[in-house]
Design an enzyme around this catalytic site. Structure first.
Site, PDB file in Angstrom:
ATOM      1  N   SER A  11       0.811  -1.214   0.000  1.00 28.92           N
ATOM      2  CA  SER A  11       0.000   0.000   0.000  1.00 28.92           C
ATOM      3  C   SER A  11       0.845   1.265   0.000  1.00 28.92           C
ATOM      4  CB  SER A  11      -0.920   0.006   1.227  1.00 28.92           C
ATOM      5  OG  SER A  11      -0.154   0.008   2.423  1.00 28.92           O
ATOM      6  N   GLU A 152       4.767   6.203   7.288  1.00 24.92           N
ATOM      7  CA  GLU A 152       4.675   6.934   6.027  1.00 24.92           C
ATOM      8  C   GLU A 152       5.041   8.411   6.191  1.00 24.92           C
ATOM      9  OE1 GLU A 152       3.930   5.826   2.915  1.00 24.92           O
ATOM     10  OE2 GLU A 152       3.756   3.748   3.546  1.00 24.92           O
TER      11      GLU A 152
END
Length: 271
Positions: A11, A152
């Site tokens: 992802s 992230e």
């Protein structure tokens, strides 16, 4: 022998932990990596949305003529239907089976913890695999939805106070459950393994799903006769669904060496 590349997808940036392991284990292999950075995280999405995203990710990698697919994403590995995976035109492996087998081999007490995205934990995929191996295992699963955004956004340095505080909140109940093995059920999580280990303590074995996925890929490629020819120059190409520059710091930090890309943006909705 097969000169084609291995396709790896996730992802976002977390699957780079699997790329790092593949580069170490199989230095002669070419790798095509796709990180769906424009739609991260997957773990908060519905199963139908995750399946749609995974189909597009796979379709893109197949367009690059890969010989093998590794879902370096615990969420996809938990959700992707087995019949769909079995019908793909190239062999497929996911990190859930690999990490479950490693945890079963590591545990001494049969008390196994699992941390993952909300979707992974809701799916019950790790419990199902582990209980298939031994019905007596006690499996303690906990969703850690903040971990992927932390990674992230770069909160990965050892000792980071934000990551440490959230890790304590998520993991203290698992420590109290007295697990002796903890599956890091998302490939983002090894990037904050020091914070996780700091809560769990040295007596708990951490299972890196990315590393176990890479080891499973090596076994499957060997069994199927799909390894790269001896002497082939390995390397990696990187693709994302958002700005390419966003992946570069993670490549340098988590794949290491002189790795610099290239990173190319893909219109993933076209697949």
């Amino acid at each position: 022998m097969d000169e084609r590349a291995i396709g790896v997808f996730d992802s976002g940036a977390g699957g780079l932990t699997a790329v790092r392991q593949l580069r170490r284990l199989l230095p002669e292999e070419k790798i095509v990596y796709f990180g769906d950075t424009g739609r991260v995280p997957y773990g908060t999405r519905s199963p139908s949305t995750i399946f749609q995203y995974a189909r597009q990710d796979i379709a893109f990698l197949l367009s690059k003529n890969v010989k093998f697919l590794l879902a370096a994403c615990g969420t996809v590995s938990s959700i992707l239907p087995a019949d769909y995976a079995a019908a793909l035109p190239v062999p497929y492996a996911g990190v859930v089976d690999a990490a479950s087998a490693a945890a079963a081999a590591a545990t001494k007490t049969g008390r196994i913890g699992v941390i993952g995205t909300s979707a992974t934990i809701r799916s019950g995929s790790y419990e199902e695999r582990l209980h298939r191996m031994n019905a007596d295992y006690r499996v303690f699963a906990r969703a850690c939805p903040m971990f992927v955004p932390l990674v992230e956004n770069g909160y990965v340095e050892p000792g980071d106070p934000v990551t440490a505080a959230i890790a304590r909140q998520y993991l203290t109940p698992l420590r109290e459950d007295e697990v002796d093995t903890l599956i890091l059920g998302c490939t983002h999580y090894p990037l904050i393994a020091p914070a996780i280990a700091g809560v769990m303590g040295p007596e708990v074995t951490l299972i890196d799903a990315g590393r176990e996925g890479a080891l499973l890929a090596r076994r499957r490629l060997t069994e199927l006769g799909l390894l790269a020819p001896a002497g082939q120059t390995g390397g990696a190409e990187y693709y994302v669904s958002d700005e390419p520059e966003g992946l570069l710091p993670f490549i340098r930090l988590f794949v290491g060496g002189d790795e610099r890309g290239p990173v190319t943006r893909v219109a993933i909705d076209n697949y």
